[in-house]
Scaffold this motif. Structure first.
Motif, PDB file in Angstrom:
ATOM      1  N   CYS A 225      34.617 -68.793  65.464  1.00  0.00           N
ATOM      2  CA  CYS A 225      33.996 -69.772  64.559  1.00  0.00           C
ATOM      3  C   CYS A 225      33.063 -69.087  63.564  1.00  0.00           C
ATOM      4  CB  CYS A 225      33.258 -70.837  65.370  1.00  0.00           C
ATOM      5  SG  CYS A 225      34.359 -71.883  66.347  1.00  0.00           S
ATOM      6  N   TRP A 226      32.276 -68.107  64.068  1.00  0.00           N
ATOM      7  CA  TRP A 226      31.410 -67.362  63.161  1.00  0.00           C
ATOM      8  C   TRP A 226      32.234 -66.540  62.168  1.00  0.00           C
ATOM      9  CZ3 TRP A 226      26.852 -68.812  62.197  1.00  0.00           C
ATOM     10  CH2 TRP A 226      26.009 -69.319  63.169  1.00  0.00           C
ATOM     11  N   ASP A 227      33.352 -66.058  62.631  1.00  0.00           N
ATOM     12  CA  ASP A 227      34.231 -65.353  61.692  1.00  0.00           C
ATOM     13  C   ASP A 227      34.704 -66.282  60.574  1.00  0.00           C
ATOM     14  OD1 ASP A 227      33.978 -63.035  63.138  1.00  0.00           O
ATOM     15  OD2 ASP A 227      35.770 -63.396  64.367  1.00  0.00           O
ATOM     16  N   ILE A 228      34.980 -67.533  60.942  1.00  0.00           N
ATOM     17  CA  ILE A 228      35.374 -68.508  59.919  1.00  0.00           C
ATOM     18  C   ILE A 228      34.239 -68.720  58.921  1.00  0.00           C
ATOM     19  CG2 ILE A 228      36.113 -70.881  59.521  1.00  0.00           C
ATOM     20  CD1 ILE A 228      38.197 -69.061  60.786  1.00  0.00           C
ATOM     21  N   VAL A 229      32.997 -68.706  59.423  1.00  0.00           N
ATOM     22  CA  VAL A 229      31.838 -68.840  58.521  1.00  0.00           C
ATOM     23  C   VAL A 229      31.773 -67.676  57.548  1.00  0.00           C
ATOM     24  CG1 VAL A 229      29.325 -68.907  58.437  1.00  0.00           C
ATOM     25  CG2 VAL A 229      30.534 -70.254  60.145  1.00  0.00           C
ATOM     26  N   LEU A 230      32.029 -66.471  58.066  1.00  0.00           N
ATOM     27  CA  LEU A 230      32.052 -65.307  57.183  1.00  0.00           C
ATOM     28  C   LEU A 230      33.167 -65.422  56.145  1.00  0.00           C
ATOM     29  CD1 LEU A 230      31.326 -62.279  59.559  1.00  0.00           C
ATOM     30  CD2 LEU A 230      29.758 -63.489  58.042  1.00  0.00           C
ATOM     31  N   ILE A 231      34.327 -65.925  56.595  1.00  0.00           N
ATOM     32  CA  ILE A 231      35.429 -66.107  55.652  1.00  0.00           C
ATOM     33  C   ILE A 231      35.043 -67.105  54.558  1.00  0.00           C
ATOM     34  CG2 ILE A 231      37.767 -67.030  55.444  1.00  0.00           C
ATOM     35  CD1 ILE A 231      38.350 -65.818  58.187  1.00  0.00           C
ATOM     36  N   LEU A 232      34.316 -68.175  54.932  1.00  0.00           N
ATOM     37  CA  LEU A 232      33.836 -69.137  53.943  1.00  0.00           C
ATOM     38  C   LEU A 232      32.913 -68.468  52.932  1.00  0.00           C
ATOM     39  CD1 LEU A 232      33.552 -72.038  52.895  1.00  0.00           C
ATOM     40  CD2 LEU A 232      31.715 -72.365  54.568  1.00  0.00           C
ATOM     41  N   ALA A 233      32.001 -67.607  53.416  1.00  0.00           N
ATOM     42  CA  ALA A 233      31.084 -66.920  52.509  1.00  0.00           C
ATOM     43  C   ALA A 233      31.829 -65.987  51.570  1.00  0.00           C
ATOM     44  CB  ALA A 233      30.046 -66.142  53.321  1.00  0.00           C
ATOM     45  N   VAL A 234      32.828 -65.265  52.137  1.00  0.00           N
ATOM     46  CA  VAL A 234      33.603 -64.362  51.285  1.00  0.00           C
ATOM     47  C   VAL A 234      34.395 -65.156  50.246  1.00  0.00           C
ATOM     48  CG1 VAL A 234      35.481 -62.681  51.275  1.00  0.00           C
ATOM     49  CG2 VAL A 234      33.713 -62.553  53.031  1.00  0.00           C
ATOM     50  N   SER A 235      34.950 -66.285  50.655  1.00  0.00           N
ATOM     51  CA  SER A 235      35.708 -67.120  49.712  1.00  0.00           C
ATOM     52  C   SER A 235      34.809 -67.634  48.591  1.00  0.00           C
ATOM     53  CB  SER A 235      36.361 -68.289  50.445  1.00  0.00           C
ATOM     54  OG  SER A 235      37.245 -67.821  51.444  1.00  0.00           O
ATOM     55  N   LEU A 236      33.607 -68.110  48.956  1.00  0.00           N
ATOM     56  CA  LEU A 236      32.676 -68.565  47.914  1.00  0.00           C
ATOM     57  C   LEU A 236      32.303 -67.435  46.971  1.00  0.00           C
ATOM     58  CD1 LEU A 236      30.268 -70.901  49.929  1.00  0.00           C
ATOM     59  CD2 LEU A 236      31.864 -71.573  48.125  1.00  0.00           C
ATOM     60  N   LEU A 237      32.110 -66.227  47.516  1.00  0.00           N
ATOM     61  CA  LEU A 237      31.761 -65.087  46.671  1.00  0.00           C
ATOM     62  C   LEU A 237      32.899 -64.757  45.715  1.00  0.00           C
ATOM     63  CD1 LEU A 237      29.605 -62.945  46.108  1.00  0.00           C
ATOM     64  CD2 LEU A 237      30.712 -61.478  47.793  1.00  0.00           C
ATOM     65  N   ILE A 238      34.140 -64.865  46.212  1.00  0.00           N
ATOM     66  CA  ILE A 238      35.287 -64.595  45.344  1.00  0.00           C
ATOM     67  C   ILE A 238      35.409 -65.666  44.258  1.00  0.00           C
ATOM     68  CG2 ILE A 238      37.799 -64.446  45.300  1.00  0.00           C
ATOM     69  CD1 ILE A 238      37.658 -63.200  48.083  1.00  0.00           C
ATOM     70  N   GLN A 239      35.161 -66.929  44.616  1.00  0.00           N
ATOM     71  CA  GLN A 239      35.280 -68.004  43.635  1.00  0.00           C
ATOM     72  C   GLN A 239      34.197 -67.917  42.553  1.00  0.00           C
ATOM     73  OE1 GLN A 239      37.687 -70.178  43.356  1.00  0.00           O
ATOM     74  NE2 GLN A 239      38.767 -69.463  45.185  1.00  0.00           N
ATOM     75  N   ARG A 240      33.027 -67.539  42.943  1.00  0.00           N
ATOM     76  CA  ARG A 240      31.928 -67.475  41.970  1.00  0.00           C
ATOM     77  C   ARG A 240      31.986 -66.211  41.120  1.00  0.00           C
ATOM     78  NH1 ARG A 240      26.658 -68.072  45.348  1.00  0.00           N
ATOM     79  NH2 ARG A 240      25.730 -67.882  43.275  1.00  0.00           N
ATOM     80  N   ARG A 241      32.754 -65.259  41.542  1.00  0.00           N
ATOM     81  CA  ARG A 241      32.973 -64.015  40.816  1.00  0.00           C
ATOM     82  C   ARG A 241      31.693 -63.187  40.719  1.00  0.00           C
ATOM     83  NH1 ARG A 241      36.594 -65.773  35.542  1.00  0.00           N
ATOM     84  NH2 ARG A 241      38.154 -67.016  36.646  1.00  0.00           N
ATOM     85  N   THR A 242      31.915 -61.914  40.786  1.00  0.00           N
ATOM     86  CA  THR A 242      30.816 -60.963  40.627  1.00  0.00           C
ATOM     87  C   THR A 242      31.088 -60.105  39.406  1.00  0.00           C
ATOM     88  OG1 THR A 242      31.939 -59.387  42.084  1.00  0.00           O
ATOM     89  CG2 THR A 242      30.379 -60.910  43.111  1.00  0.00           C
ATOM     90  N   GLU A 243      30.099 -59.292  39.090  1.00  0.00           N
ATOM     91  CA  GLU A 243      30.288 -58.386  37.959  1.00  0.00           C
ATOM     92  C   GLU A 243      31.419 -57.418  38.265  1.00  0.00           C
ATOM     93  OE1 GLU A 243      26.715 -56.430  36.946  1.00  0.00           O
ATOM     94  OE2 GLU A 243      25.550 -58.279  36.720  1.00  0.00           O
ATOM     95  N   PRO A 244      32.213 -57.051  37.268  1.00  0.00           N
ATOM     96  CA  PRO A 244      33.314 -56.114  37.511  1.00  0.00           C
ATOM     97  C   PRO A 244      32.855 -54.809  38.134  1.00  0.00           C
ATOM     98  CG  PRO A 244      33.540 -57.118  35.351  1.00  0.00           C
ATOM     99  CD  PRO A 244      32.204 -57.558  35.887  1.00  0.00           C
TER     100      PRO A 244
END
Length: 1006
Positions: A225-244
């Protein structure tokens, strides 16, 4: 800690060195500074390759140890536990190193970025402490699962989650991003449910549930379940985009998270489902080590990348922004495709697993399949919601773009309609009308500064146009210091909102009355900015119930930007036309003035008229300097005058006035006739009798005073004035920009004036030369006639004597000789007069007069002795009535010559037997003098001929063809001789024959 005491005084500053260090020492110090900074950066960047090598060695050593079971089973377990603690501590150390390095160096880490890595470092540190506790339990051979160490292991995940959420991104959070991340997370959760959670749950459900098994089940299920939380955080980070620049390091971080998920999933599966997990598992433990080390390496990698970017920006500042934008667009395009794959691949996988589990797999319970189906349905609902939301957002975006396109088309059409309008006043009126008629606003208020220099002052003009949907355009011109607050808002050059109903004391009364009439309480003003200079602003307003929306503000901003360029171009066109008109007027002035053949008064009036045309002035006055020192008007231009000129109404300028000082300053300047500062505080009006008072009475706010300078000396003064817009025209008052034009015109006018004066002088000289030529011709005719007669007589008598000398009796010979002698005397007298006239004309002071006290009666008697023989021969009586006490101050020789000329003329032009009288009297006014009068009874001289009598070579028409001999120089010589001794001569005669003439000679009393 207790506060330190405040020092009472600062230590004295070190003295500033007066000399700079030598160039070699300065160069060495700069090289040393650069070397130390390079070493510091190198020491920070060298930690990344070292950490990378250490990570590879540790993971490789772990795999090798666990694969070959070096030292046996117990040794491998201890090695695995120690390696777990070491890798977690290294990851925590590298994360802490990243935070510390960004605080001490100048890498571009924001405080939020530092906090993210602090959270990650704390999570790794808590995990390492739990690993150390597990090592303690392993040594004591106690149960490892579940234990208190699991609390530290679990703490890693929320800290990692916070760290990922705090990572810097380039986009703000949107609902669609949350839906995409939630869909991805639920899909991965469905896959994890199918492979891990559901089998684990079913195994424990089939067995007898006790407190220990329940605790094991909950702890085991918490990790996926905590791994799923990490996956959610990574997905949000990918959607919001970071600097190249940060994406490679975050991909490294994501790889570490995936390694942790793999290890956690394997740990739960082996420990709970298979109950075969033992520390040192080759397929589980190395992934933990890899995840922790990759997490720490990601922080160091970010720090090195940002430091390298900062150094490259300092060394390679010539990189173009266009190239960087192109690279960013390429990376963003690839990132969008990655986002789509991350969203749809898990959904397709979940859908496929659900279908396959429902149709072909029977080893799972119906409840598990139902849960999977429900989860798939939830994900499908979210996908549908995302599609509907995206569709709505796209429709909204399309509508907004269509509205923007329509507005852009409106603005384009308005720009096309307004661009051909080159008259500024008409253009402003159409700009204001377009706001209410085309753009759909209820009211518009346009304010435009008219001064080219844009300096705020008491004469600042503000052109105001106001329009509403139900009323025509109204126009005002605001002027004066009472509106400086309202005027200063324009100088800021920013968009601002104004409450017209509350700022009654600061809003001009005209605008306040207009807004109150049309119930306008609030207006939003957009500035007219052209190349950083504020030209004015445009106020827009809608009804009270509908304030300006964001799209209205955008429309107003775009319209103001377009209108600014159009108005500026119209102003530039007007200025170009004014300069062209000025150049044309200057050419016209040069042609007309230089070709003018007129009197000076006509030249002065012509200068005023052309000056009004060149500078578009309403009033022009021309002044000249008098001998008394004051400047007097000689010509003027007045637009209201029916007949020019009316310069007599303008007052003279006294020497103490400021305008007279400008006359000698030789530079044009501005004067403000309306009001003047008195002692810097009070204001006073000028007197109506002064020039400024007269200008103020004609509503002239600013006037130009321009001196006319020729050869470095002032020759005249021009005053240019424009009436305020309320009286004659809509012209602006003069500003400093008009001074060069006024100076150019003044220079041209001065040249033309000097040329005209020179022409007048040359014309007068030409006329004098014509008179001299006429006199010369008359003299030649007179001389040829007068000289020929005595010469003929002399020649004739001499020929008679030479031929008949032997037979002539002595008496006849004496008569012939006597007549020849008299003819010679006439020739000598005529030649003497010619020589005297030439000498006096060349240099009147060639012979200085020797003034002395002379008895007037003695001089007259000496002259009578000379003419006595002729008078007795002609039977004339000479009367003398001169008191013996009259003493005059004269040159006796010159006075004697004058009396001789006058007496000879009196005898010559009067009949024999007529008397000749000499009289004298003393005259007391205007100065004491003696008037000597010589009177004859000849034919007299008419008043028409008396004015020419004392000029050179002048003989009356009746005397030229008579037997009277003369050169026309006697009276001229007499006049010049008397002038040299301070006397004067004139004639008094009625012109009636027989009444004669009287010559009056005025002499100074001794």
């Amino acid at each position: 800690l207790p506060a330190l005491p405040t020092p009472t005084a600062l230590p004295p500053a070190l003295p500033t060195p007066t000399t700079l260090p030598p160039a070699p020492l300065a160069r060495f110090m700069s090289l040393l500074s650069g070397f130390t900074s390079t070493l510091r950066l190198s020491s920070d960047t060298l930690i990344l390759p070292r950490a990378t090598v250490a990570s590879i060695l540790l993971v490789t050593l772990s795999v090798f140890w666990m694969f070959f079971q070096i030292g046996g089973r117990e040794s491998t377990i201890l090695f695995s536990d120690c390696m777990y603690v070491l890798c977690a501590l290294l990851g925590a150390y590298w994360a802490g190193k990243t935070v510390f390095a960004t605080r001490t160096n100048s890498a571009h880490f924001s405080p939020r970025h530092r906090l993210a890595w602090l959270m990650i470092g704390l999570g790794l540190f808590a995990n390492s402490m739990s690993g150390l506790y597990s090592l303690y339990l392993e040594v004591r051979h106690d149960d490892l699962f579940p234990s208190y160490a699991d609390s530290g292991f679990t703490l890693l995940y929320p800290l990692f989650f916070l760290g990922l959420l705090l990572m810097p991104t380039v986009r703000r959070f949107r609902v669609r991003m949350g839906l995409d991340a939630l869909i991805t997370t639920l899909c991965i959760f469905g896959v994890s449910w199918f492979f891990i959670i559901a089998p684990l749950y079913l195994v424990n459900v089939r067995q007898a549930i006790t407190a220990v098994t329940l605790q094991q089940l909950l702890v085991g299920l918490s990790y996926p379940c905590w791994d799923i939380v990490l996956i959610l955080a990574v997905s949000l980070l990918i959607q919001r985009r970071t600097e190249p620049l940060l994406r490679p390091s975050l991909c490294l971080f994501a790889t570490g998270v995936l390694a942790l998920i793999w290890a956690d999933s394997g740990y739960v599966y082996a420990n709970t489902f298979m109950q075969t997990y033992i520390s040192g598992n080759l397929w589980i433990d190395p992934f933990w080590y890899t995840g922790y080390l990759l997490t720490g390496l990601a922080g160091l990698y970010q720090y090195v990348l940002l430091t390298r970017k900062m150094r490259q920006e300092q060394q390679h500042s010539l990189t173009t922004a266009a190239l960087r934008e192109h690279e960013t667009e390429l990376v963003n395009g690839s990132w969008k495709r990655i986002q789509s794959l991350i969203t749809y691949i898990p959904f397709v996988s979940l859908l496929g697993i659900t279908v396959w589990s429902t149709l072909f797999r029977d080893d799972l319970s119906d409840l598990s399949n139902k849960y999977l189906i429900v989860l798939t349905a939830i994900v499908g609902t979210l996908v549908a919601a995302r599609y509907l939301y995206a569709t709505h957002a796209n429709e909204t975006l399309l509508q907004e773009r269509e509205r923007e396109r329509w507005q852009a088309e409106q603005l384009r059409q308005l720009s096309a309609e307004l661009t051909p309008v080159l008259d500024v006043e008409l253009l402003i009126e159409r700009v204001t009308l377009a706001v209410t008629e085309t753009l759909g606003f209820n009211a518009a208020l346009l304010l435009l500064r008219e001064e080219q220099s844009y300096n705020m002052g008491p004469q600042a003009h503000l052109l105001v146009n106001a329009s509403t949907a139900s009323a025509p355009v109204m126009t005002w011109r605001l002027q004066g210091q009472e509106h400086l607050f309202f005027y200063s808002l324009l100088l800021e050059g920013n968009a601002f909102e104004m409450q017209l109903d509350t700022l009654t004391c600061d809003v001009p009364p005209e605008i306040h009355a207009w807004s109150k009439t049309h119930q306008i309480t609030t207006m939003y003003f957009f500035p007219f900015l052209y190349q950083g200079v504020t030209m004015g602003c445009l106020g827009l307003a809608k009804s009270r119930a509908h304030p300006l929306a964001a799209r209205d503000v955008a429309l107003g901003t775009a319209y103001a930007e377009q209108v600014t360029v159009i108005i500026k171009h119209a102003q530039l066109y007007r200025e170009a036309c004014e300069h062209e008109a000025f150049a044309r007027a200057m050419a016209n002035i040069a042609t007309r003035l230089n070709a003018a053949i007129a009197m000076p008064s006509e030249i002065h009036q012509l200068i005023c008229m052309e000056g009004a045309s060149a500078l578009q002035a309403d009033y022009v006055i021309f002044y000249m300097l008098e001998t008394s020192g004051q400047l007097v008007p000689l010509a003027s231009f007045d637009p209201l005058a029916q007949v020019q000129p009316l310069y007599s109404e303008w007052p003279p300028i006294q020497p103490h006035e400021n305008e007279a000082q400008v006359f000698y300053a030789l530079q044009p300047t501005l004067v403000r006739p309306l009001m003047a500062q008195d002692n810097g505080n009070e204001q006073r009006a000028y007197s109506s009798s002064s020039l400024r008072g007269k200008l103020a009475s004609h509503h002239i706010g600013v006037a130009i005073v321009a001196p006319l300078v020729a050869a470095g000396e002032p020759v005249g003064l021009l005053i240019f004035g424009r009436a305020t817009p309320t009286t004659l025209s809509d012209k602006q008052s003069f500003a400093k920009e008009a001074l060069p034009l006024a100076q150019d015109f003044a220079e041209q006018a001065a040249v033309a004036l000097m040329n005209a004066n020179l022409y007048q002088q040359l014309h007068r000289v030409h006329q004098q030369m014509q008179v001299l030529d006429a006199l010369k011709d008359q003299f030649m005719a007179t001389a040829s006639h007068e000289l020929r007669t005595p010469l003929t007589a002399v020649q004739g008598y001499l020929e008679l004597l030479s031929q008949f000398d032997d037979i002539l009796p002595p008496e006849q010979r004496y008569v012939f000789l006597q007549k020849a002698r008299l003819s010679c005397e006439v020739l000598v007298l005529m030649l003497g007069n010619v020589m005297d006239a030439s000498r006096l004309e060349i240099d009147p002071r060639s012979q200085h007069a020797l003034l002395e006290r002379v008895d007037l009666l003695d001089v007259v008697q000496n002259v009578l002795v000379l003419i006595e023989a002729q008078a007795q021969q002609e039977l004339r009586t000479i009367q003398v009535a001169i008191p013996p006490e009259i003493i005059v101050l004269v040159d006796p020789m010159r006075l004697r010559q004058v009396l001789m000329n006058v007496s000879v003329n009196a005898l010559k032009y009067s009949l024999p037997g007529t008397p000749l009288s000499f009289s004298a009297r003393i005259c007391a006014t205007p100065t004491p003098s003696v008037i000597l009068s010589v009177t004859d009874k000849g034919k007299g001289i008419t008043p028409q001929d008396q004015g020419r009598l004392f000029q050179r070579f002048v003989r009356l028409e009746g005397d030229v063809n008579s037997s009277m001999r003369g050169s026309g120089l006697g009276l001229y010589i007499s006049r010049r001789l008397l002038e040299s001794i301070g006397g004067k001569i004139w004639i008094e005669s009625s012109g009636v024959p027989g009444e004669g003439s009287t010559f009056h000679i005025q002499l100074a009393v001794a």
